[in-house]
Scaffold this active site. Sequence first.
Site, PDB file in Angstrom:
ATOM      1  N   ASP A  52      12.850  39.604  15.402  1.00  0.00           N
ATOM      2  CA  ASP A  52      13.143  38.922  16.669  1.00  0.00           C
ATOM      3  C   ASP A  52      13.937  39.815  17.612  1.00  0.00           C
ATOM      4  OD1 ASP A  52      11.846  36.685  15.842  1.00  0.00           O
ATOM      5  OD2 ASP A  52      13.646  35.549  15.331  1.00  0.00           O
ATOM      6  N   SER A  97       1.085  29.911  21.016  1.00  0.00           N
ATOM      7  CA  SER A  97       2.436  30.063  20.470  1.00  0.00           C
ATOM      8  C   SER A  97       3.401  29.348  21.402  1.00  0.00           C
ATOM      9  CB  SER A  97       2.791  31.536  20.335  1.00  0.00           C
ATOM     10  OG  SER A  97       2.772  32.123  21.610  1.00  0.00           O
ATOM     11  N   LEU A  98       4.661  29.433  21.084  1.00  0.00           N
ATOM     12  CA  LEU A  98       5.673  28.754  21.898  1.00  0.00           C
ATOM     13  C   LEU A  98       6.649  29.770  22.439  1.00  0.00           C
ATOM     14  CD1 LEU A  98       6.552  25.808  19.476  1.00  0.00           C
ATOM     15  CD2 LEU A  98       5.480  25.574  21.724  1.00  0.00           C
ATOM     16  N   LYS A 133      11.231  22.673  13.832  1.00  0.00           N
ATOM     17  CA  LYS A 133      10.243  23.754  13.799  1.00  0.00           C
ATOM     18  C   LYS A 133      10.123  24.195  12.350  1.00  0.00           C
ATOM     19  CE  LYS A 133       8.749  27.931  16.108  1.00  0.00           C
ATOM     20  NZ  LYS A 133       8.474  28.789  14.949  1.00  0.00           N
ATOM     21  N   GLU A 191       1.737  22.200  10.052  1.00  0.00           N
ATOM     22  CA  GLU A 191       2.343  23.315   9.336  1.00  0.00           C
ATOM     23  C   GLU A 191       2.224  23.110   7.830  1.00  0.00           C
ATOM     24  OE1 GLU A 191       3.566  25.496  11.483  1.00  0.00           O
ATOM     25  OE2 GLU A 191       5.027  26.741  10.433  1.00  0.00           O
ATOM     26  N   LYS A 309       8.799  19.099  23.381  1.00  0.00           N
ATOM     27  CA  LYS A 309       7.555  18.998  24.140  1.00  0.00           C
ATOM     28  C   LYS A 309       7.712  17.907  25.191  1.00  0.00           C
ATOM     29  CE  LYS A 309       5.361  20.074  19.788  1.00  0.00           C
ATOM     30  NZ  LYS A 309       4.830  19.541  18.551  1.00  0.00           N
ATOM     31  N   LYS A 333      15.603  28.051  18.805  1.00  0.00           N
ATOM     32  CA  LYS A 333      15.824  28.646  17.483  1.00  0.00           C
ATOM     33  C   LYS A 333      17.269  28.488  17.020  1.00  0.00           C
ATOM     34  CE  LYS A 333      11.973  31.005  16.577  1.00  0.00           C
ATOM     35  NZ  LYS A 333      12.104  32.303  16.035  1.00  0.00           N
ATOM     36  N   CYS A 427      40.189  45.307 -18.395  1.00  0.00           N
ATOM     37  CA  CYS A 427      40.506  44.577 -17.159  1.00  0.00           C
ATOM     38  C   CYS A 427      41.062  45.542 -16.110  1.00  0.00           C
ATOM     39  CB  CYS A 427      41.523  43.480 -17.456  1.00  0.00           C
ATOM     40  SG  CYS A 427      42.132  42.668 -15.973  1.00  0.00           S
ATOM     41  N   CYS A 445      38.704  38.753 -19.409  1.00  0.00           N
ATOM     42  CA  CYS A 445      39.874  39.580 -19.700  1.00  0.00           C
ATOM     43  C   CYS A 445      40.679  38.823 -20.746  1.00  0.00           C
ATOM     44  CB  CYS A 445      40.697  39.770 -18.423  1.00  0.00           C
ATOM     45  SG  CYS A 445      42.421  40.186 -18.723  1.00  0.00           S
TER      46      CYS A 445
END
Length: 687
Positions: A52, A97-98, A133, A191, A309, A333, A427, A445
Amino acid sequence: MSNLDLFDSANSGNSPEESPMLAMRRLIDLLNRWEHAYYVLDEPEVPDSEYDKNYQLLQQLESKHPELIQSNSPTQRVGGKPAEGFEQVRHRVPMLSLGNAFDDSDVIAFDRRVKELADLPPEAIIDYSVDPKFDGLAISIHYNNGNFDKAITRGDGTVGEDVSANVKTIRSLPLRLKGSDIPAQLEIRGEIFMTKKDFMQMNERQAELGLKVFANPRNAAAGTIRQLDPKIAAGRPLRFYCYGAALEREQLRELKSQSAMMKWLADMGLPVSELSQTAHGADGLLSFYRNVGERRSSLPFEIDGVVYKVDSFDLQDQLGYVAKAPRFAVAHKYPPDEVLSRLLNIEVQVGRTGSITPVAKLEPVKVGGVVVSSATLHNLDEIQRKDLRVGDQVLVRRAGDVIPEVIPFSGNVRSAASTAFVMPTHCPICNSLVRKEEGEAAFRCTGGLVCKAQLTQSIIHFAHRRAIDIEGLGNKLVEVLVDKEWVKTPADLFRLEYEALVQLERMGEKSARNLLDSINKAKQTTFGRFLFGLGIRHVGEATARDLATHFKNVDRLMGASIDALLEVNDVGPVVAESIRQFFDEPGNQQVVHELIALGLSWPAEETQVTDESHPFYGKTFVLTGTLSQYSRDDAAALIATRGGKVTGSVSKKTDYLLAGEAAGSKLDKAAALGVTVLDEGTFQGML
Ligand code: IVH
């Protein structure tokens, strides 16, 4: 060029000498390569956030120099090329696409633009249909007279692949639509994904069988849909949510809005997310974004944002499309929850019970809004299972949005200088021997309270808000007190003196006095808190409370036999043995007696009410949110003395959820399972 070189060159992209043209070419090559790996091979080379970031860089350059836009730029097409092996099908209506929104101002600008383009006044309030989404893969599914016909992947948006045989295996997808009003031809969009839980279980199975392990649920879903043998898909837990349809004009006119369409689709038996709803104006969009964002980590599936939308189809039509995306919709996003980093070192931490925990030291990265530079690796088995080495590139994820988790990165190219982690034999704090107990994953330990690390953690635990509760005694201060050897047991806390404390760095007169005050105040405690504070292995808060109500006095508990201990609610052989061992230790006996001699005291335990007719008797409670009248501990004690039980998470076995202010996901879960929810007032009434 290796992956590492690519990654480095991606990060050094803003050198002043580079011409815009060269920078664009370089970004295009990089992005195309990543897209191919992601979309075609299902083997991502970089996390989405990295993609991105570079995609945005390219977009910025292109908007500054539109005359230089290349036709092969990833911004000029929708998706990756379809792979060979499936029949290619041209989409009747392209799969678009968006556009993206990354912050509030982008959303406000989107809402404003909608109004401007629609010739509406700025004060108009637009209705939107809003969904999560989903982070999976887009699919177009055709129904013929209500029967499943074919399923086509998005492909490049114009031509996709016929993956019908695989999609048909998704059990949540109806093969036949229900109702009487079914159109002859229907193309829906949605989806395909996997839930987080299914994904993890599937990956475990794959690993056991020595098969491919996937990087994330989305790649697992995409990889499954691309299998040529549908038997493989049938054996994998794919799911589907519908978020739209490519409708005919006539249908659009009838249905009028996206939200009406969603209802119509759901009525035909298509799976639609319960999170889909409507929102009014930019304010409504932003509050949906926040609301879903708060629940994001507890959702069963992964989402990378929300989608807005414009609800009215008329208005959608008026707004139209720009390039490959509609003007009437936008994806908002969330910040990435998986970011690329590098494992700089693996150090070990010694816990209260001596457990040696390997901790990853990471190149600092921002994940979900928080800078992360270290993360627990749990134990040696985990490091070996993940095959992590110092020097590796790794992904950092905030599991449940709280605890950072290190995951192997599939694109890592291991350098020859990388080193494997070796568990120390001694230790690092006290140099005592480190031992692994049989049947346990942890190394320990053996130094006990000789070990300053164990002592520090024991004191921190003792002073904890849920134990003795010493306000103002921070972890750093405990470290100093232990280091100076002023505090060698919890009892020493009550022997601290003002003259010594004021001399400490960053300790003023006032804070020294405040600290002594709160130490003094902490002497008034409860038997349960006292027992919990001792830090007996396997004795958590609830067991400590049970022991307190059962034995009522410390001498009786200290003298209790294993059999007597086993009579206590939820105390099994391991816990009983651990309690016995603790009190058999003369040092521990002495500390208990010293603490009491120094003034620690608690009210006598209430005699247990065995009123079996009380509404709380035998009931299981979960507490959530903030109560105004009681602390959580108080509420739990009130429930316990009436014969009820408090557990941590809501399940089918929960009888009541006691919900205070700002209750979160537990409330949703209780609602989903039909668990009775009590508000504070009702709870008080029932008491
Ligand atoms: S609407 C006109 N709604 O996001 C575009 N898409 O860039 C129609 N996606 O890969 C898409 N959840 O598969 C829409 N609730 C949702 C979505 C969603 C996920 C994906 C979609 C596509 C990408 C769009």
